[in-house]
Design an enzyme around this catalytic site. Structure first.
Site, PDB file in Angstrom:
ATOM      1  N   SER A 164      58.591 -57.425  33.288  1.00  0.00           N
ATOM      2  CA  SER A 164      56.676 -57.568  33.359  1.00  0.00           C
ATOM      3  C   SER A 164      55.472 -58.659  33.534  1.00  0.00           C
ATOM      4  O   SER A 164      56.494 -58.273  35.448  1.00  0.00           O
ATOM      5  CB  SER A 164      56.531 -57.132  31.543  1.00  0.00           C
ATOM      6  OG  SER A 164      55.708 -57.124  31.250  1.00  0.00           O
ATOM      7  N   ASP A 437      57.635 -46.182  31.029  1.00  0.00           N
ATOM      8  CA  ASP A 437      57.034 -47.552  31.118  1.00  0.00           C
ATOM      9  C   ASP A 437      55.453 -47.577  31.377  1.00  0.00           C
ATOM     10  O   ASP A 437      54.744 -46.756  32.369  1.00  0.00           O
ATOM     11  CB  ASP A 437      57.737 -48.579  31.729  1.00  0.00           C
ATOM     12  CG  ASP A 437      57.082 -49.320  31.820  1.00  0.00           C
ATOM     13  OD1 ASP A 437      56.315 -50.154  30.922  1.00  0.00           O
ATOM     14  OD2 ASP A 437      57.774 -50.905  32.194  1.00  0.00           O
TER      15      ASP A 437
END
Ligand SMILES: *[C@@H]1O[C@H](CO)[C@@H](O)[C@H](O)[C@H]1NC(C)=O
Ligand SMILES: *[C@@H]1O[C@H](CO)[C@@H](O)[C@H](O)[C@H]1NC(C)=O
Ligand SMILES: *[C@@H]1O[C@H](CO)[C@@H](O)[C@H](O)[C@H]1NC(C)=O
Ligand SMILES: *[C@@H]1O[C@H](CO)[C@@H](O)[C@H](O)[C@H]1NC(C)=O
Ligand SMILES: *[C@@H]1O[C@H](CO)[C@@H](O)[C@H](O)[C@H]1NC(C)=O
Ligand SMILES: *[C@@H]1O[C@H](CO)[C@@H](O)[C@H](O)[C@H]1NC(C)=O
Ligand SMILES: *[C@@H]1O[C@H](CO)[C@@H](O)[C@H](O)[C@H]1NC(C)=O
Ligand SMILES: *[C@@H]1O[C@H](CO)[C@@H](O)[C@H](O)[C@H]1NC(C)=O
Ligand SMILES: *[C@@H]1O[C@H](CO)[C@@H](O)[C@H](O)[C@H]1NC(C)=O
Length: 529
Positions: A164, A437
């Site tokens: 991330s 995602d």
């Protein structure tokens, strides 16, 4: 003050609490508060140092092995313990006699440079200062118990792993400090900072269960027709809110923002039931159920009239059932939402002048100064049926910036995007992504970009797990699904990750092995470019 919208998505990246069975001894590393005396943005400069926390696991280390550092990202470093005890970094450490390490990010956990956090002393929180911390650590770290080995980057290959925001960080580390970091695995690494990130919801729209997504879109449209097409009719607005459990009306934008909360559960999905949340599946099963799941209240009796006002068929049984079940589902959090809002208003007054030392505040500051990632509904293109209300504007979602930090200017995304943004690439940086995602469109795997050829030097891999191979029955590859792993006990009990995850992790171990082979061939430590 409103509560931040969807917690801006990045927090918590996973819910690893369930897994944190292993703990590690805390160590301090002293680093300069200000690595950039040449940059005016940090004036007045500081010559002081502060402690960054770190943890390491020496059990697989043998002389000559690499250091594999986990960038802890925008949270307390102890939240990353499960990524040190099991998962890809453990596999790498085992395979190559490596030392797994977690270094906490400045201004998170207990790695704050100042006892009291203020609008003034938060200025040293920036991407480049944090990158410089990691580089300084790799150049100077001495690990207690391993003092006889030179584990600094001049003598030992350092491989950085992050997911991330931390995934973007490790990619940048390799590019900005190529002589310090030998390789990096960037998983769901958000290398592009984007101010208006409406696209967060696109993978949810495209990969969520079709019937569920349609139910959400219909509810959003229904609510928007009442609040936008009948903008002046406050009686109608009050009835709508009452139907959803708000007997005293709240601000309409806050109301629709509340309705969007369940979307946050999509990112919390993980292939491992011990790590991931099943809540998105629960939500979908609720709002698509044909039978009533909750006891109707006198308020739900308002629904048919509201549907009619919105131009929907008030006799449509499916529609009524979907909405009643969604109302019932959301109702359990109305009370806590109102209590949190009241508490936020109180603390707003109480903390004026100083800031609270928590991950949310620090991440919001990073968002407001450099990263953006505001997620409005108003800017979703007209040909897309949005998953959240068009009442939610960019201004609304970025309100935290003026309210908390007195920042009225847009974030300077060039501080991030100068490293390449969506086009980021660099030798010995692996770009791993997940097809579903929500952060995908801030990574080099963004939809619509031309694909890249994957190579051993620049692996480029997008995880795509069919719905039937994921425990919640929703197609996956979400947020850094290669990072976590099963414990030895779980494996002994016969548990296995989905084979595509297993295969991906084996592939990461393989290509990192190739990188380490290159280190050995060059005699190590020689600048490679
Ligand atoms: C690390 O430093 C902090 C102060 O920054 C101190 O409170 C703490 O006790 C130290 N921890 C260790 C393990 O030395
Ligand atoms: C400050 O120094 C860094 C390298 O340490 C460099 O990348 C940056 O461009 C410099 N900034 C200015 C304003 O000169
Ligand atoms: C930091 O050290 C430099 C060099 O010793 C000095 O010129 C400067 O005044 C110091 N700055 C602060 C804020 O103490
Ligand atoms: C507002 O909506 C209600 C319910 O549909 C309706 O009875 C009322 O006439 C509307 N008021 C105005 C001013 O349009
Ligand atoms: C919400 O739940 C409370 C009890 O928990 C109940 O009194 C109320 O009627 C419910 N409201 C709706 C809209 O379902
Ligand atoms: C609701 O809040 C938004 C954003 O803070 C604001 O722009 C709007 O005027 C408020 N609406 C009402 C009716 O007060
Ligand atoms: C509805 O959601 C609740 C709360 O998550 C969950 O416990 C329940 O099992 C769901 N109902 C169905 C039918 O899926
Ligand atoms: C619903 O019931 C509550 C009290 O039980 C009452 O105050 C409210 O007026 C009722 N609402 C409607 C729409 O009948
Ligand atoms: C009833 O509502 C459902 C859910 O929004 C929709 O899919 C369906 O087409 C509607 N049926 C009719 C006959 O309009």
């Amino acid at each position: 003050m409103r509560l931040s919208h969807l917690s801006l998505g990045l927090l918590p990246a996973l819910l690893p609490q369930a897994l944190a069975t292993t703990t590690y001894k805390t160590h301090n590393f002293s680093a300069p508060i200000d690595h950039f005396h040449n940059e005016t943005r940090y004036e007045p400069h500081s010559n002081s140092s502060f402690n960054l926390r770190y943890w390491f696991d020496p059990q697989y280390y043998k002389p000559g092995g690499p250091v594999i550092v986990i960038a802890a990202g925008e949270t307390d470093g102890t939240d990353r313990f499960p990524f040190l005890s099991q998962g890809i970094v453990t596999q790498l450490a085992k395979a190559y006699n490596g030392l797994g390490v977690i270094l906490e990010h400045r201004y998170y956990g207990e790695s704050f440079p100042f006892a009291d956090l203020t609008l003034k002393n938060i200025r040293f929180l920036s991407t480049e200062q944090s990158l410089a911390d990691y580089a300084y650590f790799a150049q100077h770290a001495v690990f207690p118990g391993l003092e006889e080995h030179d584990l600094t980057a001049s003598a030992t290959p350092w491989i950085a792993y992050g997911g991330s925001y931390a995934g973007a960080q490790v990619a940048f580390l390799r590019k900005v400090y190529p002589e310090i970091f030998w390789g990096a695995v960037s998983s769901s690494g958000v290398t592009a900072a984007i101010i208006d990130y409406w696209a967060y919801f696109e993978p949810i729209r495209n990969f969520g269960p079709a019937q569920c997504i349609d139910a959400i879109q219909t509810r959003v449209d229904f609510v928007d027709r009442i609040l936008i097409d009948h903008a002046e009719n406050e009686t109608l607005h009050a009835q709508l809110q009452a139907a959803f459990g708000f007997s005293t009306p709240i601000n309409n934008t806050d109301f629709v923002n509340f309705l969007s909360n369940p979307l946050g559960a999509f990112q919390s999905r993980n292939w491992d039931p011990a790590v991931g949340s099943y809540e998105f599946r629960h939500y979908c099963d609720n709002i698509t159920a044909a039978e009533p799941l909750y006891t109707p209240t006198n308020y739900t009796a308002l629904l048919p009239g509201l549907l009619e006002s919105a131009g929907y068929d008030k006799r449509n049984k499916t529609l009524l059932a979907n909405l009643r079940n969604e109302i019932g589902y959301l109702n359990s959090s109305v009370q806590s939402y109102l209590e949190e809002q009241a508490a936020a208003q109180v603390s707003d007054v109480a903390t004026s002048g100083s800031l609270s030392k928590d991950s949310g505040t620090s991440w919001n500051y990073q968002v407001c100064t450099e990263w953006g990632y505001f997620m409005p509904g108003s800017t979703v293109p007209e040909d897309i049926r949005p998953l959240l209300s068009r009442l939610i504007t960019l201004e609304y979602t970025s309100n935290v910036c003026p309210e908390t930090f007195n920042i009225d200017t847009a974030p300077d995304v060039s501080q991030v995007n100068k490293h390449g943004g969506l086009d980021f690439s660099y030798p010995r940086v692996a770009i791993i992504g997940g097809v579903a995602d929500p952060w995908r469109d801030a990574t080099p795997h963004a939809e619509g970009l031309p694909g890249r050829e994957s190579s051993d030097s620049e692996p480029f891999i997008l995880l795509d797990i069919p719905a039937e191979d994921v425990w919640d029955g929703i197609r996956g590859g979400v947020h850094h699904w290669d990072q976590n792993g099963l414990s030895e006990e779980e494996v002994a009990q016969g548990e296995r990750p989905p084979w595509l995850v297993e295969e991906l992790q084996e592939e990461i171990v393989r290509f990192v092995g190739g990188w380490l082979g290159e280190w050995d061939q060059t005699g190590g430590g020689v600048a490679d470019l």
